[in-house]
Design an enzyme around this catalytic site. Structure first.
Site, PDB file in Angstrom:
ATOM      1  N   CYS A  83       6.540  -0.380   7.178  1.00  0.00           N
ATOM      2  CA  CYS A  83       6.078   0.828   6.491  1.00  0.00           C
ATOM      3  C   CYS A  83       7.218   1.321   5.611  1.00  0.00           C
ATOM      4  O   CYS A  83       8.356   1.407   6.079  1.00  0.00           O
ATOM      5  CB  CYS A  83       5.716   1.891   7.528  1.00  0.00           C
ATOM      6  SG  CYS A  83       5.152   3.425   6.789  1.00  0.00           S
ATOM      7  N   LEU A  84       6.901   1.648   4.363  1.00  0.00           N
ATOM      8  CA  LEU A  84       7.947   2.111   3.440  1.00  0.00           C
ATOM      9  C   LEU A  84       8.582   3.416   3.927  1.00  0.00           C
ATOM     10  O   LEU A  84       9.699   3.734   3.547  1.00  0.00           O
ATOM     11  CB  LEU A  84       7.369   2.296   2.025  1.00  0.00           C
ATOM     12  CG  LEU A  84       6.931   1.017   1.305  1.00  0.00           C
ATOM     13  CD1 LEU A  84       6.248   1.356  -0.016  1.00  0.00           C
ATOM     14  CD2 LEU A  84       8.108   0.081   1.068  1.00  0.00           C
ATOM     15  N   GLN A 136       3.316   9.874   1.356  1.00  0.00           N
ATOM     16  CA  GLN A 136       4.579   9.132   1.304  1.00  0.00           C
ATOM     17  C   GLN A 136       5.387   9.468   0.056  1.00  0.00           C
ATOM     18  O   GLN A 136       6.543   9.062  -0.066  1.00  0.00           O
ATOM     19  CB  GLN A 136       4.312   7.624   1.352  1.00  0.00           C
ATOM     20  CG  GLN A 136       3.743   7.191   2.702  1.00  0.00           C
ATOM     21  CD  GLN A 136       3.591   5.686   2.749  1.00  0.00           C
ATOM     22  OE1 GLN A 136       2.613   5.143   2.261  1.00  0.00           O
ATOM     23  NE2 GLN A 136       4.573   5.000   3.306  1.00  0.00           N
ATOM     24  N   HIS A 177      -3.854   0.847   7.850  1.00  0.00           N
ATOM     25  CA  HIS A 177      -2.507   1.429   7.809  1.00  0.00           C
ATOM     26  C   HIS A 177      -2.477   2.669   6.913  1.00  0.00           C
ATOM     27  O   HIS A 177      -1.972   3.720   7.302  1.00  0.00           O
ATOM     28  CB  HIS A 177      -1.522   0.352   7.305  1.00  0.00           C
ATOM     29  CG  HIS A 177      -0.090   0.789   7.237  1.00  0.00           C
ATOM     30  ND1 HIS A 177       0.891   0.266   8.040  1.00  0.00           N
ATOM     31  CD2 HIS A 177       0.533   1.713   6.455  1.00  0.00           C
ATOM     32  CE1 HIS A 177       2.048   0.860   7.761  1.00  0.00           C
ATOM     33  NE2 HIS A 177       1.859   1.731   6.791  1.00  0.00           N
ATOM     34  N   GLU A 178      -3.060   2.546   5.712  1.00  0.00           N
ATOM     35  CA  GLU A 178      -3.012   3.671   4.766  1.00  0.00           C
ATOM     36  C   GLU A 178      -3.890   4.838   5.231  1.00  0.00           C
ATOM     37  O   GLU A 178      -3.509   5.998   5.099  1.00  0.00           O
ATOM     38  CB  GLU A 178      -3.422   3.223   3.355  1.00  0.00           C
ATOM     39  CG  GLU A 178      -2.517   2.166   2.721  1.00  0.00           C
ATOM     40  CD  GLU A 178      -1.027   2.456   2.838  1.00  0.00           C
ATOM     41  OE1 GLU A 178      -0.619   3.626   2.759  1.00  0.00           O
ATOM     42  OE2 GLU A 178      -0.263   1.491   3.045  1.00  0.00           O
ATOM     43  N   HIS A 187      -2.152   6.834   7.617  1.00  0.00           N
ATOM     44  CA  HIS A 187      -1.234   7.773   6.942  1.00  0.00           C
ATOM     45  C   HIS A 187      -1.976   9.052   6.541  1.00  0.00           C
ATOM     46  O   HIS A 187      -1.469  10.154   6.723  1.00  0.00           O
ATOM     47  CB  HIS A 187      -0.668   7.155   5.654  1.00  0.00           C
ATOM     48  CG  HIS A 187       0.590   6.366   5.851  1.00  0.00           C
ATOM     49  ND1 HIS A 187       1.717   6.879   6.430  1.00  0.00           N
ATOM     50  CD2 HIS A 187       0.905   5.088   5.514  1.00  0.00           C
ATOM     51  CE1 HIS A 187       2.674   5.949   6.443  1.00  0.00           C
ATOM     52  NE2 HIS A 187       2.198   4.855   5.893  1.00  0.00           N
ATOM     53  N   GLY A 202       0.847  -1.189   0.000  1.00  0.00           N
ATOM     54  CA  GLY A 202       0.000   0.000   0.000  1.00  0.00           C
ATOM     55  C   GLY A 202       0.876   1.230   0.000  1.00  0.00           C
ATOM     56  O   GLY A 202       2.047   1.156   0.381  1.00  0.00           O
TER      57      GLY A 202
HETATM   58 ZN    ZN Z   1       3.145   3.057   5.861  1.00  0.00          ZN
END
Ligand code: ZN
Length: 148
Positions: free
Chosen positions: A91-92, A48, A133-134, A137, A43
């Site tokens: 998480c990226l 991000q 999660h997204e 964000h 995701g």
């Molecule tokens: Zn993340």
């Protein structure tokens, strides 16, 4: 386009709603999908990649299995199940960091798709986890804020 890593202010604030789905928004969503796949993510949210917009993408295989789109505009969780599940997440934007994160097992979501159509659906399993999660964000929250 690089992935923004923490700490960064854009990862810590509620993002702006998408007011109009312009060709630029569609292009951005496609670029985000590409970036997510290149980065081996499941995701990715607009902040991000440094954009202040409530827009996120999820992995095509997860979307396909659940029968939902890969791109969500202004998504919101309208209901959380009481039942929770603890699973390890990464998480990226926090490379190398993994944390057990408690999430609702099932959620109800409303969002717009890329054509501006209103969607309402239930999510469970991996889809529910990725969307929580997204959407965190998009509200300026990271997995590390959920620890302690
Ligand atoms: Zn993340």
């Amino acid at each position: 386009m690089d992935i923004v890593t923490a700490p960064n202010k854009i990862l810590q604030r509620k993002l702006k709603k998408v007011e109009k789905i312009t060709p630029e928004i569609k292009q951005l969503a496609e670029a985000m999908k590409k970036k997510m796949l290149e980065s081996d993510g499941v995701g990715l949210s607009a902040n991000q990649i440094g954009r202040d917009l409530q827009l996120c993408v999820i992995h095509p295989s997860v979307a396909k299995e659940a029968g939902v789109p890969e791109i969500f505009i202004n998504p919101e969780i309208t209901e959380y199940s009481k039942e929770k599940e603890d699973m390890e997440e990464g998480c990226l934007s926090i490379p190398g960091h993994f944390a057990f994160t408690k999430r609702a097992k099932k959620i109800r979501v409303k969002a717009l798709n890329l054509e501006g159509k209103r969607l309402r659906f239930r999510a469970r399993g991996l889809l529910a986890r990725i969307l929580q999660h997204e959407i965190d964000h998009l509200n300026g929250k990271l997995i590390k804020d959920k620890e302690e």
